[in-house]
Design a protein around this motif. Sequence first.
Motif, PDB file in Angstrom:
ATOM      1  N   THR A 128     -38.041   6.388 -34.668  1.00 41.78           N
ATOM      2  CA  THR A 128     -37.100   5.275 -34.736  1.00 41.78           C
ATOM      3  C   THR A 128     -36.970   4.589 -33.379  1.00 41.78           C
ATOM      4  O   THR A 128     -36.930   3.367 -33.294  1.00 41.78           O
ATOM      5  N   GLU A 129     -36.934   5.404 -32.331  1.00 44.68           N
ATOM      6  CA  GLU A 129     -36.823   4.819 -30.998  1.00 44.68           C
ATOM      7  C   GLU A 129     -38.030   3.946 -30.673  1.00 44.68           C
ATOM      8  O   GLU A 129     -37.906   2.932 -29.996  1.00 44.68           O
ATOM      9  N   THR A 130     -39.198   4.354 -31.165  1.00 45.05           N
ATOM     10  CA  THR A 130     -40.390   3.557 -30.917  1.00 45.05           C
ATOM     11  C   THR A 130     -40.274   2.199 -31.591  1.00 45.05           C
ATOM     12  O   THR A 130     -40.546   1.170 -30.990  1.00 45.05           O
ATOM     13  N   VAL A 131     -39.859   2.211 -32.851  1.00 49.09           N
ATOM     14  CA  VAL A 131     -39.793   0.957 -33.602  1.00 49.09           C
ATOM     15  C   VAL A 131     -38.727   0.034 -33.026  1.00 49.09           C
ATOM     16  O   VAL A 131     -38.929  -1.175 -32.932  1.00 49.09           O
ATOM     17  N   PHE A 132     -37.599   0.607 -32.629  1.00 48.38           N
ATOM     18  CA  PHE A 132     -36.485  -0.231 -32.177  1.00 48.38           C
ATOM     19  C   PHE A 132     -36.381  -0.318 -30.651  1.00 48.38           C
ATOM     20  O   PHE A 132     -35.349  -0.733 -30.141  1.00 48.38           O
ATOM     21  N   THR A 133     -37.433   0.053 -29.941  1.00 46.51           N
ATOM     22  CA  THR A 133     -37.450   0.081 -28.473  1.00 46.51           C
ATOM     23  C   THR A 133     -36.138   0.607 -27.901  1.00 46.51           C
ATOM     24  O   THR A 133     -35.473  -0.033 -27.110  1.00 46.51           O
ATOM     25  N   TRP A 134     -35.797   1.776 -28.367  1.00 43.67           N
ATOM     26  CA  TRP A 134     -34.550   2.431 -27.964  1.00 43.67           C
ATOM     27  C   TRP A 134     -34.848   3.315 -26.757  1.00 43.67           C
ATOM     28  O   TRP A 134     -35.726   4.176 -26.844  1.00 43.67           O
ATOM     29  N   PRO A 135     -34.208   3.124 -25.625  1.00 39.18           N
ATOM     30  CA  PRO A 135     -34.624   3.861 -24.418  1.00 39.18           C
ATOM     31  C   PRO A 135     -34.141   5.307 -24.399  1.00 39.18           C
ATOM     32  O   PRO A 135     -33.437   5.722 -23.499  1.00 39.18           O
ATOM     33  N   GLY A 136     -34.534   6.076 -25.387  1.00 43.14           N
ATOM     34  CA  GLY A 136     -34.058   7.454 -25.472  1.00 43.14           C
ATOM     35  C   GLY A 136     -35.148   8.463 -25.175  1.00 43.14           C
ATOM     36  O   GLY A 136     -36.178   8.148 -24.590  1.00 43.14           O
ATOM     37  N   MET A 137     -34.891   9.694 -25.611  1.00 49.14           N
ATOM     38  CA  MET A 137     -35.800  10.805 -25.340  1.00 49.14           C
ATOM     39  C   MET A 137     -37.166  10.602 -25.993  1.00 49.14           C
ATOM     40  O   MET A 137     -38.184  10.987 -25.430  1.00 49.14           O
ATOM     41  N   GLY A 138     -37.171  10.043 -27.178  1.00 49.22           N
ATOM     42  CA  GLY A 138     -38.429   9.850 -27.889  1.00 49.22           C
ATOM     43  C   GLY A 138     -39.347   8.931 -27.112  1.00 49.22           C
ATOM     44  O   GLY A 138     -40.519   9.216 -26.896  1.00 49.22           O
TER      45      GLY A 138
END
Lengths: 562, 295, 316
Positions: free
Chosen positions: C259-269
């Motif tokens: 999900t972080e990849t798709v939504f460019t979420w700057p998290g652990m993923g």
Amino acid sequence: MPDDARSDLRLSPTMDISRLSRRRLLGATAAVGASGLLLPGAARAASAPPKRPTGHVVIGFSQEPTVFNPLMPHIEVDQGVHWNLFSPLWLANEKGDLVPELAAEVPTITNGGISKDGLSWRVKLRPGVKWHDGQPFTADDVKFSFDLLNNPKFRAWSRNGYELMRDITVVSPTELTWKMSKPYAPMVSILCWTFMVPAHILGKAADPNTSPFNQAPVGTGAFMWKQRVPGDHITLAANPHYFGTGPYLEEIIFKYIPDLTVMFTQFQTGSIDYIGLQGITADHYNQAKKLKDRVVVVGPAPFIESITMNLSKPQFKERAVREALYYGMDNKTIVEQIYYGLPKLTSTYLPTQSWAYNPHVAPHVYDPAKAKSILDAAGWKPGSGGIREKNGVRLSFQNSTTAGNHVREQAQQLLQQNWQDIGVEMKIKNMPPAVIWGDYFNMSHYDSVMVGEDFMTGPDPDVSQYFLSSAIPAKGGAGQNTMEYVNHDVDKLLTDGAETFDRAKRKADYWKAAEIIRHDLPQLPIFQYATIEGTKKNLIGYKPSVYVSTNTWNVNTWYWAA
Amino acid sequence: MSAAIETSAPSAPARRARNRALARFVRHRLALFGLGAIIVLVLLCAIGPYLWIYNDLHIDIRHRFAEPFMGAHILGTDALGRDLFARLMSAGQVSLTVGFAAMAISTVVGTLVGTVAGYFGGAIGSALMRFVDAVLCFPSIFLLLALAAFVQPSLFSITLVIAATAWMEVARVVEAQIRSLRERDFALAARVLGASDAHIMFRELLPNAIAPIVVASTLNVARAILLEAYVSFLGYGIQPPTPSWGNMLNNAQEYLVTAPWLALLPGLFIILAVTGFNFVGDGLRDALDPRLDIT
Amino acid sequence: MTRFLLRRLMQSLVLLWLVSIIGFAVLHLAPGGPLAEFTLIPGMTPAQLKLIAHQMGLDRPLPVQYWEWFRRMLVGNWGRSYRDSQPVLDVIAAHIGPTLELMVSSTIIAVVLGTWVGVLGAIRRYSVFDYLATVGAMIALSIPTFWFGLVVIYIFSVKLAWLPAGNLYTVGNGSFLDYAVHLIAPSVVLALVTIAIWSRYLRASMLEVVNQDYIRTARAKGVPERTILFRHTIRNALLPMITIAGLQLPTLLSGALVTETVFTWPGMGRLFLDSIGYRDYPVVMGILMFSAILVLLGNLIADLLYAAADPRIRLD
């Protein structure tokens, strides 16, 4: 690009210093004038920059800047930040003119800064420059920076050129001299990309490789370090004591958006003001052009896309094969269809903007029939599955590039079909960057790669790093000649060219080298990259340049139109 | 399958029995639907490319991004003008092959590890199972990516990598089964009669653990197809020009606005295949092991 | 209880040690390395690359490198990132916030919706709703998270322009509302699978509880159906769900990565993907160990909570 952008890089003995100083003095007005040439309509009519730094700009990058000591190994995106935090002694502007930054003037043979034999250098510094922490910038800092690069314990980003420096002597706080162990013309250009670091901070560090400075940099640039949120963004704030033009912005924010499509969407919705580095993909260009209140600029980039072959592999040993492969490539379709006609077709390795670019090099021709006849004549006869062979060698090879670069993968597949038509098999084997650009490429383990490279040495057209036979890493050489290309005529031309400061002589050598390399075809050039970048319409000052790797080199002159 | 369902039907009050029968029918129908979907997909992907007029690799750059249902290309074309329907079918070959092959490998490995650990117990057993636990500590995609990032992507290596992240569940299920079966009379009897360990493990015990293995394997096919898609989506998958549903999706990302069908269609094929296997797996679970009927 | 904790702790440490060996071997034996991005720097020489490798300690034998890492780990030193030379724990700390935010919000959505679907499905067993919920859950489990993410972006960001296409917040805004709006799409996408799993398990758990004696007794005593449902059935049915929640942690982490990849979420993923891309070994190892600890901790807490909630269970 306007035509005058192709004017010469003025570092020859005949360089017109008065013109440079005037340009420098004109400052802000000159910047507006230049942007007027590039940007259409409303931007040209824009007002003057604000009196005090105002507003902020969000710069979108698709990679994350992580290295903030500019003398340590870094990549383009890091450099994009360095330009704003630090200053070089001088820089090459978008026209290739050298402009003094920390230096008071650019040393030449004419002004006596460089001795006639090219061995003694004298640099006078701009007085009154201060580091972001208020300490004065002096010749000690310059000496410290050079010494650091040559310090064997320091993880230096490059020693090319610096290693020739001897007897670096501080004459006064604003003047220093050094000797070169041999004349080396590209040194002037290398210094365009060498940012000075503070001796009073890094000099005290026990280990400069791990100093806290590397994450809280102090420079002399137009902006000062403010904050970094890892994985997300970096904020810089205006430097009120900046010695040069501007800054006109209160803050700049480098936003890391790892996906080009998402980055474009955010440019579309206005969350970012400038879309840089890999910029807008060719696929989105038509959409981008139609956006309201945005300016999309197709600018030249110094990178040349080519199929680079490993000449030590039996398939590529013969020139006839390489020539046939080149005839077999439908480069025009690649550029027109896959890249929407934006980049410029080329058959050589220098960008057209360089003063050493040879316009008479034979252009590329797509002629599959000729390709077949060359291969037939050379004795490569179709074997099993229609793939040609000769003396037990099948004309079959792997081609690799960075996995996930979709547009390039499309070009790869088109070439695959092109070459299949002339009886050549190409197998695609793409890899993640950390695999392909490691030993696989560097130590010449590959068959062929599809890669976009900037062959120049900084803004200088010296291509020794890539084509000298002494620059083959797999054979212990220092350089990037991973194709293992060996031609002693080229060796001589390139070496001579780098050792003289005579522009005309250098140009003659480099033209000759370009023709030989075009004949030998150690690599198959396709096109010179175009960067498709965009800004909001009322953001003034953006200027793309082939002399830098990231177009954030002049953010100090950017401002919002009132 | 239906016989198994009949025999496991409990006798209960009339109304509940009718409802349960209805439920089983419904479930049965879902499983049948799943089976049907899989058969259709497999046939389509296996035979379709030979019957369809377009070749999945033929590039026709001048007809790129043709829209579906608008011309000769029934489902449109991709960024290089290749026929999307042809590519979806041969992509199916790849994705389904990866799914089945990874399932087969993970089942064999998982069964071996589980059987050995369950049968011998003690130091070997707990060492093996601690290893299983350790591998399970990695969130599966983390492990998958760590592995996938480090191999040359090919059909074979991708299959291995996916299998490497999917065998642990099978091992756990089998180990538990074998451990409980080990002490049963027939196993003890075999041992007394002097049968070899291998004979007891694989001839006597394993056949009795076959039901949960079949269920886990079916679900593993679904999982493997999904994982292939994830790996390809994150850029570590099957190499071009060979299509897989995952890499088709990956390439479609940047055309989400201009050519959304490029992303929608492979996604639908994935969902159809995965749902199919999940339905069948669920149906098998009910049919083969009524105790597991949690719904 | 203490004995149980000690035993679990010992087991966990052994597991972590195994995890570290597997992770380290996989990372280091693979082709490519952290020096790759330096080789393209103009003027880089093999000698200089060797020097960098030496300074980073990459030229030593693998067991020595592992031992170094292990020894430092024992004293709580997780090492420094190759990319920005920050301590690994700082790097992880800087990325954990957004991931937790995403996981918490999606868990809330999943628990609320999943409970509703599960309870309703159990009460109206074999109804059309139950049937649809069953089929729906199965399909939800079959949808690739990233594809669902892309479809959500296409519909809600591109076509309808209701939601932002990604990111934590709008730079320069950062109000609570802005954060919340950015959180909607990724949390819903991440929650999808959890809703399906949660509702299925809860339905099963409900059905089991309904047949328990104490519910029958309550009903025989004439306790109103509503009270039975809310006081007894749901409460007791939720008990085993605690374990499910603990066991869902790895799935949730994996889902968060995608999900972080798709939504460019700057998290652990994102961090994990980037670090793998750069071969930033210390950070990749750090994340692997961190997530393993999280998973083990999740299991342990689930067991403890379960024991605390259900007096019939004794830990020993």
